[in-house]
Design an enzyme around this catalytic site. Structure first.
Site, PDB file in Angstrom:
ATOM      1  N   HIS A 326       0.776  -1.279   0.105  1.00 31.82           N
ATOM      2  CA  HIS A 326       0.043  -0.098   0.059  1.00 31.82           C
ATOM      3  C   HIS A 326       0.786   1.363  -0.035  1.00 31.82           C
ATOM      4  O   HIS A 326       0.403   2.314  -0.615  1.00 31.82           O
ATOM      5  CB  HIS A 326      -0.715   0.192   1.028  1.00 31.82           C
ATOM      6  CG  HIS A 326      -2.086  -0.850   0.986  1.00 31.82           C
ATOM      7  ND1 HIS A 326      -2.030  -2.302   1.358  1.00 31.82           N
ATOM      8  CD2 HIS A 326      -3.312  -0.677   0.559  1.00 31.82           C
ATOM      9  CE1 HIS A 326      -3.300  -2.721   0.808  1.00 31.82           C
ATOM     10  NE2 HIS A 326      -4.178  -1.758   0.764  1.00 31.82           N
ATOM     11  N   GLY A 327       2.009   1.107   0.596  1.00 29.41           N
ATOM     12  CA  GLY A 327       2.894   2.483   0.352  1.00 29.41           C
ATOM     13  C   GLY A 327       4.210   2.404   1.260  1.00 29.41           C
ATOM     14  O   GLY A 327       4.367   1.440   2.142  1.00 29.41           O
TER      15      GLY A 327
END
Length: 478
Positions: A326-327
């Site tokens: 996700h990041g």
């Protein structure tokens, strides 16, 4: 180009008319139209990154053919790992380089060194995680002899870059989408109408729920140190509905749009906030990503077939990798670990498959036990979302600490949120009564045509009169 933009409202009908009423007799031309439209859709954001998308597509197409034509396993493995390494290399440079170099430098600083380092001043290409995973699943399936390579570059390119799913999923499999691309498609009125319903419901979740939540969430999280406990709790709940309305809304629009072109995409959300435990939640939230990690990472690692140590290891790997996907921030990794800790007791006690049916099946309302399980699961998920939304891990812990205060029983220090609460209640009620269906506006079985049109009209009115300030879709950054 955003789904909730005026540009898309013009773009979609033009492509639809050309697709069905101009070149509908020629499958090849239809696929060329989809490909050109998809590249235009992507290039309207930043045309420079079209070259990266085309290179990634060509790489996986070429290596797929090379693997299939390899005279022995050694050469086949070479092409496979070449594709995997280049794909993950691009993802690593654009998405994770700055995170790794900064984290390494900070670690050296802690032991007395003063390293000099340079970060890359580059824009993260929108959708890179999604189309990279499309390509990876394709080459993995060919390597494992699950599928044969697609010989048409046009067909394969449409699979990778089909515009409804290009920038934020769902993450498709070649086994599911490619067969639909290579066969002639017939226009089905009922399917197209239901696609429009799903688009309308997705716009409601995005514009009325997510965009309105965003203003309050930004206000609370930006200045959380000066907010009361009740305000912090309400801000966290609003973010839970923001990210759900934003991402599931995008998925609804994507699935509905694809259905207009006679294509069925993988379902990505199945009313996850009605889950009775965290395992059920992850079977209902971002389904295409969860199943991707299950099939291409968790099961190859041994899944839950080994001993307790292997089960624990694999569970943490799958959730940590999911968080990191996700990041590039420690907040996402902690969020993944948090969910692993919640999931682990269920798996070790073999209760992770306890709730595979739909809640309150055959009943209008849930029993007290089911209702309490849903509320507990929702609260646990909300606290996890605090890590997801916070700028840093220390901010997340400080935010949570602020919730556990006696002024939790005071009125939230926000103004004008009552209309949003009412909209969220409408969302919950509609999806509760539609929980056995694919989306909130699947009302084709409603006998009264007048009542159906009244329903559509009410949703459109909500979009126009209660829509929030337009916000970019959250998952564009991933």
């Amino acid at each position: 180009m955003l789904f909730n933009s005026f540009d898309f409202a013009i773009f979609l009908p033009i492509v639809f008319v050309l697709y069905w009423f101009v070149i509908n007799r020629n499958l090849k031309f239809q696929n060329i139209l989809l490909l050109v439209s998809s590249y235009y859709f992507y290039g309207s954001w930043n045309w420079h990154f079209l070259f990266l998308l085309i290179f990634s597509t060509g790489l996986d197409y070429f290596t797929g053919l090379k693997m299939a034509d390899s005279p022995n396993q050694k050469i086949k493995k070479f092409w496979f790992w070449l594709s995997v390494c280049i794909n993950l290399g691009f993802l690593g440079v654009f998405k994770y380089y700055n995170f790794f170099i900064t984290s390494f430098a900070e670690a050296l600083t802690q032991v007395g060194f003063q390293p000099h380092y340079t970060t890359l001043q580059i824009i993260l290409p929108v959708g890179i995680s999604f189309y990279t995973f499309h390509g990876l699943s394709y080459v993995i399936d060919i390597y494992n002899d699950r599928i044969k390579p697609e010989r048409s570059f046009i067909n394969y390119s449409v699979f990778v870059s089909f515009f409804p799913l290009l920038v934020a999923g769902p993450i498709e499999r070649a086994t599911h989408l490619l067969p639909q691309i290579i066969k002639k498609r017939e226009f089905e009125y009922d399917k197209a109408v239901d696609g429009l319903r799903q688009i309308l419901w997705g716009l409601f979740k995005k514009i009325v729920i997510a965009d309105n939540c965003a203003g309050f969430v930004n206000q609370v999280f930006t200045d959380y140190q000066n907010q009361s406990a009740s305000t912090l709790l309400l801000g966290a709940v609003f973010f839970a509905f923001q990210i759900y309305g934003d991402f599931s809304g995008y998925s609804d629009i994507a699935l509905g749009t694809a259905r207009l072109f006679g294509i069925e995409l993988l379902r990505n959300f199945a009313f996850p906030y009605f889950s009775r435990d965290i395992a059920e939640f992850w079977r209902r939230w971002h389904i295409s990503l969860s199943s991707w990690f299950r099939d291409y990472l968790y099961i190859p690692l041994g899944g839950s077939m080994g001993g307790v140590g292997m089960k624990i290891r694999n569970t943490f790997i799958i959730f940590l990798v999911s968080g990191f996907w996700h990041g590039a921030n420690w907040t996402y990794i902690i969020w993944g670990a948090y969910n692993a800790f919640l999931f682990l007791p269920l798996m070790l006690t073999k209760k992770n498959r306890k709730n595979t049916d739909t809640i309150a099946e055959g009943k209008l309302f849930p029993g007290l036990r089911e209702l309490s399980e849903v509320l507990i699961t929702f609260i646990l998920v909300v606290f996890g979302w605090i890590f997801f939304r916070s700028e840093s891990v220390s901010d997340a812990f400080s935010y949570i600490k602020g919730i556990f205060n006696l002024n939790i029983f005071s009125m939230p220090q926000l103004s004008g949120y009552y209309g949003l609460l009412l909209s969220i209640i409408v969302l919950i009620l509609v999806e509760w009564f539609q929980r056995f269906k694919q989306h909130g506006l699947e009302v084709s079985q409603m006998k009264s045509k007048t009542l159906r049109w009244v329903t559509y009209f009410c949703v459109i009115l909500l979009l126009f009169f209660f829509g929030g300030k337009s916000e970019t879709f959250i998952y564009f950054q991933f």
